[in-house]
Design a protein around this motif. Structure first.
Motif: not given
Length: 112
Positions: A14, A22, A24-25
């Protein structure tokens, strides 16, 4: 191969790559595609410490980004990410800032 992502890796992604809600995905997808494309190596990028047992996955989208991973059985755990200097684009966070953070961490260890 399953891919898991630590909170630390999400935070660094980030900060440095994308302010994705989102993250992580997004990391899982990038690492999976890069591994499938054969962009995984045991050799650390120049300037990295090269912790024993680490695996390095170079991103397909942003080639200056290297995901630092560990194997855990059939799973690949993304621990952090590294921006290679001298790559296609300069690092988003200059090295002098990350080096300063390392010195602060070392001082805290010595004081404590």
């Amino acid at each position: 191969m399953l891919v898991a992502v630590t909170d630390h890796a999400v935070q660094r992604f980030r900060q440095r790559v994308a302010g994705a809600l989102d993250a992580r995905p997004a990391i899982v997808a990038r690492v999976t595609r890069a591994v499938e494309a054969g962009r995984m190596s045991d050799e650390p990028p120049p300037g990295a410490t090269g912790a024993r047992g680490s695996v390095y996955v170079r991103d397909l989208v942003d080639r200056s980004v290297v995901f630092v991973c560990r194997r855990d059985g059939d799973e690949l755990v993304v621990v952090t990410l590294w921006e290679q200097e001298g790559g296609v684009t300069p690092p988003r966070v200059p090295r002098r800032f990350t080096d300063a953070l390392k010195r602060d961490d070392e001082r805290r260890r010595d004081d404590g």
